[in-house]
Design an enzyme around this catalytic site. Structure first.
Site, PDB file in Angstrom:
ATOM      1  N   ARG A  26       1.335  -1.276  -0.208  1.00  0.00           N
ATOM      2  CA  ARG A  26       0.250   0.065   0.097  1.00  0.00           C
ATOM      3  C   ARG A  26       0.951   0.886  -0.351  1.00  0.00           C
ATOM      4  O   ARG A  26       1.032   1.790  -1.105  1.00  0.00           O
ATOM      5  CB  ARG A  26      -0.999   0.104   1.078  1.00  0.00           C
ATOM      6  CG  ARG A  26      -2.077   0.748   1.538  1.00  0.00           C
ATOM      7  CD  ARG A  26      -2.047   2.340   1.348  1.00  0.00           C
ATOM      8  NE  ARG A  26      -1.348   2.232   2.894  1.00  0.00           N
ATOM      9  CZ  ARG A  26      -1.236   4.072   3.518  1.00  0.00           C
ATOM     10  NH1 ARG A  26      -0.779   4.634   2.473  1.00  0.00           N
ATOM     11  NH2 ARG A  26      -0.175   4.003   4.545  1.00  0.00           N
ATOM     12  N   ASP A  27       1.254   1.677   1.739  1.00  0.00           N
ATOM     13  CA  ASP A  27       2.023   3.057   1.235  1.00  0.00           C
ATOM     14  C   ASP A  27       3.441   3.073   0.645  1.00  0.00           C
ATOM     15  O   ASP A  27       3.613   3.985  -0.005  1.00  0.00           O
ATOM     16  CB  ASP A  27       2.880   3.172   2.614  1.00  0.00           C
ATOM     17  CG  ASP A  27       2.699   4.551   2.947  1.00  0.00           C
ATOM     18  OD1 ASP A  27       2.483   5.499   2.109  1.00  0.00           O
ATOM     19  OD2 ASP A  27       3.203   5.011   4.252  1.00  0.00           O
ATOM     20  N   HIS A  63       4.165   4.511  12.890  1.00  0.00           N
ATOM     21  CA  HIS A  63       4.557   4.658  10.997  1.00  0.00           C
ATOM     22  C   HIS A  63       5.410   5.417  10.831  1.00  0.00           C
ATOM     23  O   HIS A  63       5.581   6.513  10.942  1.00  0.00           O
ATOM     24  CB  HIS A  63       3.163   4.467  11.000  1.00  0.00           C
ATOM     25  CG  HIS A  63       3.448   4.510   9.039  1.00  0.00           C
ATOM     26  ND1 HIS A  63       2.795   3.516   8.360  1.00  0.00           N
ATOM     27  CD2 HIS A  63       3.666   5.853   8.317  1.00  0.00           C
ATOM     28  CE1 HIS A  63       3.612   3.695   7.071  1.00  0.00           C
ATOM     29  NE2 HIS A  63       3.625   5.355   7.065  1.00  0.00           N
ATOM     30  N   HIS A  93       8.608   7.087   8.414  1.00  0.00           N
ATOM     31  CA  HIS A  93       9.597   7.008   6.605  1.00  0.00           C
ATOM     32  C   HIS A  93      10.678   7.290   6.991  1.00  0.00           C
ATOM     33  O   HIS A  93      11.235   8.245   8.344  1.00  0.00           O
ATOM     34  CB  HIS A  93       8.412   8.543   6.049  1.00  0.00           C
ATOM     35  CG  HIS A  93       7.459   7.761   5.115  1.00  0.00           C
ATOM     36  ND1 HIS A  93       7.876   7.670   4.114  1.00  0.00           N
ATOM     37  CD2 HIS A  93       6.568   7.508   6.596  1.00  0.00           C
ATOM     38  CE1 HIS A  93       6.308   7.332   4.083  1.00  0.00           C
ATOM     39  NE2 HIS A  93       5.453   6.635   4.901  1.00  0.00           N
ATOM     40  N   CYS A 125       8.250   9.902  -0.784  1.00  0.00           N
ATOM     41  CA  CYS A 125       7.496  11.138   0.003  1.00  0.00           C
ATOM     42  C   CYS A 125       7.477  12.516  -0.933  1.00  0.00           C
ATOM     43  O   CYS A 125       7.973  12.513  -2.162  1.00  0.00           O
ATOM     44  CB  CYS A 125       8.197  11.923   0.886  1.00  0.00           C
ATOM     45  SG  CYS A 125       7.751  13.750   1.682  1.00  0.00           S
ATOM     46  N   ASN A 185       9.519   4.524   3.192  1.00  0.00           N
ATOM     47  CA  ASN A 185       8.890   3.967   4.392  1.00  0.00           C
ATOM     48  C   ASN A 185      10.358   3.316   4.974  1.00  0.00           C
ATOM     49  O   ASN A 185      11.277   2.949   4.332  1.00  0.00           O
ATOM     50  CB  ASN A 185       7.796   3.022   4.212  1.00  0.00           C
ATOM     51  CG  ASN A 185       6.841   3.725   3.960  1.00  0.00           C
ATOM     52  OD1 ASN A 185       6.708   4.130   2.908  1.00  0.00           O
ATOM     53  ND2 ASN A 185       5.927   3.115   4.998  1.00  0.00           N
TER      54      ASN A 185
END
Lengths: 307, 307
Positions: B15-16, B207, B209, B240, B249
């Site tokens: 996903r991310d 979470h 990054h 980002c 991430n």
């Protein structure tokens, strides 16, 4: 967790950062980088080493570099030396502070400088005597303190024993070096806590590589264990002969950025550091593994897009 | 320092990690990655999101991906949903756990989902009611919890207030997300310590990054503050939008490698994870920012060269 007010960062980019680079920088180019570091208020710079030029061609102009840099006020200019001959070379150039290196791992030391760790400690006595006679400060970097690519784990008792022998002979600062990026934060915390407790009057410095992205957490753990002096290399330059293509030394501007964000002062001007890192990137001719050079500082604000 | 016995790692790479990738992976390719993660014993996988396919084309096949993955025993398959419609879509596919996201920063929330944070909290009530009716678990990710690229700092009191309102409505896990890689370890330690003390019965997840190389030290600080559940993305994939080219991430295999080296169990098979990361690298067609994929594990031993 413990947050000191200040931490000292020593830049080793001109030595450990550059030593595996194939593009040889001229003494004048190295001076440009050193000037940038000094302008950014970096107070300790390891600018080169007196090793055999055939082994590390990048370091062949270290004497010339010092000649261009000397008399920098309160900036410490440190040369790495592998042995007594290196100390003699450094002395002949008027260098006042040297850092000698050997490995905690016997196998690594045999590979790297063709002698056992115990022989290196014996030889260290002569280096120390020579430096005392010539009023030179002498540091020791203990390579593979957190693990050896040949032997694996190095026991804490072995590190304590070596430090004990070095401190008996006398030393300014002892650097525990994670030469090939094997250290993890728990190990750093435990080993460093132990040596700081055992040798409370000894100055310690820590040297990490970011090979497996554990450079910054290892610094965080080192701070928790009471150390407040760390090596780093501008731009994260540097490599590891055992992991071709891997990230090198922990990156000076990334370390300074994290510390400043945590309210820990380094005395360093981060913007000036970033300018100097961009210059270094131009000089070596490839992208540096610096995160903040790429992403910008975290306090950078963006305009809200007009829709 | 505190070293828990176990830590849970949730992979959000599908996903991310993928959402900003220009190469669209097919549902079958995504299944290959999910299968690799499941084989590596990853127990929570955020596999996709139900957002508008024009906004995030990479996520358009999320329903299809779920269809290929469902019935995986004890593996939690989580879909991200931006709103009630997303929850309805997820429910229609038989998805049992969803994660809704909005921003602690009002400006970021207005930019990202065109509503104020307060409106998102109001809307959250309806999402929660819907999920309760459909026996779906509902998590919340609070984006920009550690800073906003438009507003800068987000006050701790604001975070506390939002968490208070969410917990009143009811929620499974709250993720504090450092959406653009602004968090530093001291901030993480202090903010997380505060919310854990204020909401002792609430499950929290973090979470991060790795935009400015602070992903792993932030996890270390989160652990010290008592959290033992973290998001990470396979291969460190992800980006980002505010820092093009920057690292994404925090990388699953780098996190797992660090934790295992510290004696903290994740239940995950690191070698299998590395194989899956190598496959992901092939599928996206560019080098991933994973350190351990590049350098190998730190316990890798080398033969002493024969001279």
């Amino acid at each position: 967790m413990y947050w000191p007010e200040t931490v000292t960062i020593n830049d080793v980019g001109l030595r450990d950062g550059l030593q595996l680079e194939s593009t040889i920088l001229t003494a004048e180019q190295k001076k440009l980088i050193a000037d940038g570091l000094i302008k950014a208020n970096v107070k300790t710079i390891e600018f080169g080493s007196f090793v055999h030029p055939k082994l590390v061609p990048q370091m062949a102009n270290s004497g010339e570099v010092f000649e261009l840099l000397k008399n920098q006020g309160d900036v410490k200019l440190i040369a790495l030396i592998p042995n007594l001959k290196g100390a003699q070379n450094a002395a002949s150039k008027g260098i006042k502070q040297v850092n000698t290196v050997f490995s905690a791992s016997n196998t690594h030391n045999l590979q790297n400088i063709k002698q056992t760790t115990q022989t290196s400690i014996e030889n260290y006595k002569q280096i120390k005597e020579f430096c005392d006679e010539h009023h030179m400060k002498l540091d020791v970097s203990l390579a593979t303190s957190f693990g050896c690519p040949f032997e694996g784990e190095i026991s804490e008792s072995r590190i304590h024993s070596i430090i004990g022998q070095i401190t008996q002979i006398g030393v300014d600062t002892i650097t525990l070096a994670d030469t090939t990026g094997m250290a993890n934060p728990k190990q750093v915390y435990e080993l460093v806590n132990g040596v700081v407790a055992q040798f409370p009057d000894q100055k310690f410095n820590l040297h990490f590589h970011n090979t497996r992205d554990m450079g910054l957490p290892n610094i965080l753990a080192g701070i928790q264990a009471g150390v407040s002096s760390f090596d780093a290399a501008l731009g994260g330059l540097g490599g590891c002969p055992f992991a071709p293509g891997a990230t090198g030394n922990v990156c000076t501007e990334d370390v300074v950025h994290m510390l400043h964000n945590m309210g820990i002062d380094t005395g360093i001007d981060l913007d000036q550091l970033l300018k100097t890192s961009a210059l270094l990137q131009d000089l070596v001719g490839h992208e540096l593994p610096s995160s903040v050079l790429k992403a910008g500082k975290s306090n950078r604000k963006y305009e809200v897009p007009v829709s």
